[in-house]
Design a protein around this motif. Sequence first.
Motif, PDB file in Angstrom:
ATOM      1  N   SER A  59       0.853  -1.227   0.028  1.00  0.00           N
ATOM      2  CA  SER A  59      -0.175  -0.045  -0.219  1.00  0.00           C
ATOM      3  C   SER A  59       0.627   1.232  -0.220  1.00  0.00           C
ATOM      4  O   SER A  59       1.715   1.377   0.236  1.00  0.00           O
ATOM      5  CB  SER A  59      -0.844   0.010   1.220  1.00  0.00           C
ATOM      6  OG  SER A  59      -0.294   0.235   2.384  1.00  0.00           O
ATOM      7  N   VAL A  60       0.344   2.186  -0.250  1.00  0.00           N
ATOM      8  CA  VAL A  60       0.883   3.987  -0.413  1.00  0.00           C
ATOM      9  C   VAL A  60       0.449   4.599  -0.017  1.00  0.00           C
ATOM     10  O   VAL A  60      -1.011   4.325   0.259  1.00  0.00           O
ATOM     11  CB  VAL A  60       1.229   4.005  -1.720  1.00  0.00           C
ATOM     12  CG1 VAL A  60       2.116   5.670  -1.999  1.00  0.00           C
ATOM     13  CG2 VAL A  60       1.837   3.220  -2.597  1.00  0.00           C
ATOM     14  N   GLY A  61       0.985   6.128   0.862  1.00  0.00           N
ATOM     15  CA  GLY A  61       0.207   6.346   1.946  1.00  0.00           C
ATOM     16  C   GLY A  61       0.900   8.191   1.937  1.00  0.00           C
ATOM     17  O   GLY A  61       2.097   7.919   1.788  1.00  0.00           O
ATOM     18  N   VAL A  62       0.259   9.142   2.046  1.00  0.00           N
ATOM     19  CA  VAL A  62       0.761  10.390   2.859  1.00  0.00           C
ATOM     20  C   VAL A  62      -0.304  10.505   3.996  1.00  0.00           C
ATOM     21  O   VAL A  62      -0.855  10.090   4.696  1.00  0.00           O
ATOM     22  CB  VAL A  62      -0.009  11.305   1.382  1.00  0.00           C
ATOM     23  CG1 VAL A  62       0.850  10.876   0.459  1.00  0.00           C
ATOM     24  CG2 VAL A  62      -1.330  11.393   1.333  1.00  0.00           C
ATOM     25  N   VAL A  63       1.117  11.765   4.492  1.00  0.00           N
ATOM     26  CA  VAL A  63       0.378  12.612   5.684  1.00  0.00           C
ATOM     27  C   VAL A  63      -0.258  13.268   5.290  1.00  0.00           C
ATOM     28  O   VAL A  63      -0.305  14.388   4.157  1.00  0.00           O
ATOM     29  CB  VAL A  63       1.697  13.236   6.690  1.00  0.00           C
ATOM     30  CG1 VAL A  63       1.167  13.919   7.707  1.00  0.00           C
ATOM     31  CG2 VAL A  63       2.360  11.873   6.940  1.00  0.00           C
TER      32      VAL A  63
ATOM     33  N   GLY B 275     -11.220  11.785  -0.831  1.00  0.00           N
ATOM     34  CA  GLY B 275     -11.238  12.300  -2.424  1.00  0.00           C
ATOM     35  C   GLY B 275     -10.582  11.775  -2.840  1.00  0.00           C
ATOM     36  O   GLY B 275     -10.216  10.945  -4.153  1.00  0.00           O
ATOM     37  N   ILE B 276      -9.521  11.462  -2.075  1.00  0.00           N
ATOM     38  CA  ILE B 276      -8.077  10.240  -2.338  1.00  0.00           C
ATOM     39  C   ILE B 276      -8.162   9.367  -1.623  1.00  0.00           C
ATOM     40  O   ILE B 276      -7.443   8.160  -2.650  1.00  0.00           O
ATOM     41  CB  ILE B 276      -6.511  10.968  -1.714  1.00  0.00           C
ATOM     42  CG1 ILE B 276      -6.748  12.451  -2.541  1.00  0.00           C
ATOM     43  CG2 ILE B 276      -5.415  10.889  -2.525  1.00  0.00           C
ATOM     44  CD1 ILE B 276      -5.515  13.783  -2.170  1.00  0.00           C
ATOM     45  N   ASP B 277      -8.987   9.186  -0.727  1.00  0.00           N
ATOM     46  CA  ASP B 277      -8.788   7.889   0.137  1.00  0.00           C
ATOM     47  C   ASP B 277     -10.046   7.746   0.944  1.00  0.00           C
ATOM     48  O   ASP B 277     -10.616   8.766   1.972  1.00  0.00           O
ATOM     49  CB  ASP B 277      -7.585   8.244   1.411  1.00  0.00           C
ATOM     50  CG  ASP B 277      -8.220   6.960   2.657  1.00  0.00           C
ATOM     51  OD1 ASP B 277      -8.576   6.042   2.251  1.00  0.00           O
ATOM     52  OD2 ASP B 277      -7.543   6.799   3.414  1.00  0.00           O
ATOM     53  N   PRO B 278     -11.207   7.122   0.030  1.00  0.00           N
ATOM     54  CA  PRO B 278     -12.249   7.689   0.885  1.00  0.00           C
ATOM     55  C   PRO B 278     -12.970   6.608   2.770  1.00  0.00           C
ATOM     56  O   PRO B 278     -13.654   7.013   2.849  1.00  0.00           O
ATOM     57  CB  PRO B 278     -13.287   6.339  -0.153  1.00  0.00           C
ATOM     58  CG  PRO B 278     -12.545   6.027  -1.179  1.00  0.00           C
ATOM     59  CD  PRO B 278     -10.818   6.725  -0.750  1.00  0.00           C
TER      60      PRO B 278
ATOM     61  N   ARG C 156      -1.712  -2.553   5.709  1.00  0.00           N
ATOM     62  CA  ARG C 156      -2.762  -2.043   5.006  1.00  0.00           C
ATOM     63  C   ARG C 156      -3.316  -1.584   3.460  1.00  0.00           C
ATOM     64  O   ARG C 156      -3.608  -0.732   3.175  1.00  0.00           O
ATOM     65  CB  ARG C 156      -2.248  -0.223   5.603  1.00  0.00           C
ATOM     66  CG  ARG C 156      -3.272   0.744   5.633  1.00  0.00           C
ATOM     67  CD  ARG C 156      -2.459   1.692   6.637  1.00  0.00           C
ATOM     68  NE  ARG C 156      -3.834   2.987   6.745  1.00  0.00           N
ATOM     69  CZ  ARG C 156      -3.215   4.258   6.685  1.00  0.00           C
ATOM     70  NH1 ARG C 156      -2.669   4.562   7.707  1.00  0.00           N
ATOM     71  NH2 ARG C 156      -4.825   4.991   7.936  1.00  0.00           N
ATOM     72  N   ILE C 157      -4.277  -2.740   3.398  1.00  0.00           N
ATOM     73  CA  ILE C 157      -4.174  -3.377   1.773  1.00  0.00           C
ATOM     74  C   ILE C 157      -6.090  -3.397   2.563  1.00  0.00           C
ATOM     75  O   ILE C 157      -5.925  -5.194   2.863  1.00  0.00           O
ATOM     76  CB  ILE C 157      -3.803  -4.486   1.143  1.00  0.00           C
ATOM     77  CG1 ILE C 157      -2.375  -3.835   1.005  1.00  0.00           C
ATOM     78  CG2 ILE C 157      -4.038  -4.421  -0.190  1.00  0.00           C
ATOM     79  CD1 ILE C 157      -1.189  -4.510   0.145  1.00  0.00           C
TER      80      ILE C 157
ATOM     81  N   LEU D 272      -4.447   4.173  -1.924  1.00  0.00           N
ATOM     82  CA  LEU D 272      -3.381   5.332  -1.293  1.00  0.00           C
ATOM     83  C   LEU D 272      -4.206   6.169  -0.117  1.00  0.00           C
ATOM     84  O   LEU D 272      -5.233   6.189  -0.385  1.00  0.00           O
ATOM     85  CB  LEU D 272      -3.367   6.441  -2.995  1.00  0.00           C
ATOM     86  CG  LEU D 272      -2.420   7.813  -2.017  1.00  0.00           C
ATOM     87  CD1 LEU D 272      -2.290   7.941  -3.244  1.00  0.00           C
ATOM     88  CD2 LEU D 272      -2.710   8.633  -1.389  1.00  0.00           C
ATOM     89  N   TRP D 273      -3.535   5.264   1.007  1.00  0.00           N
ATOM     90  CA  TRP D 273      -4.158   5.889   2.423  1.00  0.00           C
ATOM     91  C   TRP D 273      -3.172   7.338   2.807  1.00  0.00           C
ATOM     92  O   TRP D 273      -2.837   7.990   2.526  1.00  0.00           O
ATOM     93  CB  TRP D 273      -3.676   5.040   3.708  1.00  0.00           C
ATOM     94  CG  TRP D 273      -2.444   4.341   3.784  1.00  0.00           C
ATOM     95  CD1 TRP D 273      -1.777   3.200   2.898  1.00  0.00           C
ATOM     96  CD2 TRP D 273      -1.397   4.714   3.975  1.00  0.00           C
ATOM     97  NE1 TRP D 273      -0.374   3.244   3.434  1.00  0.00           N
ATOM     98  CE2 TRP D 273      -0.010   4.582   3.811  1.00  0.00           C
ATOM     99  CE3 TRP D 273      -1.479   6.556   4.846  1.00  0.00           C
ATOM    100  CZ2 TRP D 273       0.869   4.661   4.145  1.00  0.00           C
ATOM    101  CZ3 TRP D 273       0.058   6.938   5.139  1.00  0.00           C
ATOM    102  CH2 TRP D 273       1.119   6.439   5.193  1.00  0.00           C
ATOM    103  N   VAL D 274      -4.288   8.015   3.575  1.00  0.00           N
ATOM    104  CA  VAL D 274      -3.884   8.989   4.109  1.00  0.00           C
ATOM    105  C   VAL D 274      -4.305   9.279   5.562  1.00  0.00           C
ATOM    106  O   VAL D 274      -4.687   8.009   5.863  1.00  0.00           O
ATOM    107  CB  VAL D 274      -4.750   9.746   3.622  1.00  0.00           C
ATOM    108  CG1 VAL D 274      -4.325  11.827   4.234  1.00  0.00           C
ATOM    109  CG2 VAL D 274      -4.776  10.542   2.096  1.00  0.00           C
TER     110      VAL D 274
END
Length: 293
Positions: A137-141, A183-186, A274-275, A163-165
Motif C-alpha cells: 500500500s502507499v500513503g501520505v500524511v 476524495g483521495i482516500d475514502p 494496510r491493504i 493510497l491511504w491518508v
Amino acid sequence: MLTILYRGPLASCDYDCPYCPFAKRRDTPEQLRADRADLDRFCAWVADQDRELSILFTPWGEGLVRSWYRRALVTLSRLPRVRRVAIQTNLSCRTGWLADADRDAVALWCTYHPGQTPHDRFLAKTAELTALGVRFSVGVVGLPEHLEAARRLRAELPDSVYLWVNAAEGHEYTDTDAADWVGIDPLFGFSRRPHRTRGRACRTGDSVVSVDGAGTVRRCHFVPEELGNLYDGSFEQALRPRPCPLDVCDCHIGYVHAEQLPMYDVFAGGVLERIPAEPVWLPLPVRRQYEND
C-alpha cells in the motif's frame, strides 16, 4: 495466530521530515550492531515457533536501508508458520532483493514524503514492486501542502493500489478539508479524529502484541504496561482479552485492532500492510457510522 508488532532500537532515517513524530537520531555503529543483534535474536525465536505468526516491523527509523532488515523479511517470509511479514518503509531502498522473498507472505506499507524524494523516483519504485508481484500500500500524511502531490500520486498509481491518508498529528480538519482527502482516500474518516477506546474491547494483549528489541512484550506500542518477555515465555500467561486503558487511539496501527471498528473486515487479508479487501470502499453511510467512534 499471534500478530507481533516489532520495534527494535533503530532510530536513524535517511529522511528528515519536519512533521515526523518519531525519534530523530544518528545511530552510532554500536547502536546499529545492537539493533542487528536484537533483530537476529527475534528472527531466531520466530523460526523456532510452531504456531502461526504475522509480523509487522514498525521501526522508528528506516529499516530497509539496513541489510539485516532486508534479510529478515526474506528469511521470515519463507518460514512455513509465518503467514505475513510486513514493514513500514519510505521505499528509498532498492527493491530487487524482494525477488528472493515469498511473495505470498511478504508485504510493504510504503509512505510517500513529498519534499524528501522526487515524485517520479517514488512512482518508479512502486512500479518495481508491482513488477515483482509484491503486495503493498502507499500513503501520505494529510498536510495541506501535500494535497496536490497526493492527488497526482493517486492519479498515476494503478487503480489496484490503495493510497491511504494519515491525519497529521495535531491538525484539525474542517469538513471541507476532510472532503479533499476523502476524495483521495475514502477511508480517511477513520483517521480524521481519534477514536474513543477506554473500556472497549481490543485485540491487543490477546492475539496482538508489541515487542521491543529486548523482547519486552506490551499489548501495543501505546500502552507502557509490560506483559512479560518474549524469550523466556513469561508473556504467554498474560495473553487474554482486555479493554483498552486509554481514552483515545489515534494511530492506525493501534485502532485497526479495536473491536468497535470494522477494520478487520475492511482490511481482511491485509491488516498489517494496510491493504483493503475487495470491494475496497465501505459505503458512505457505513464510513460515517464509525467516524470518531
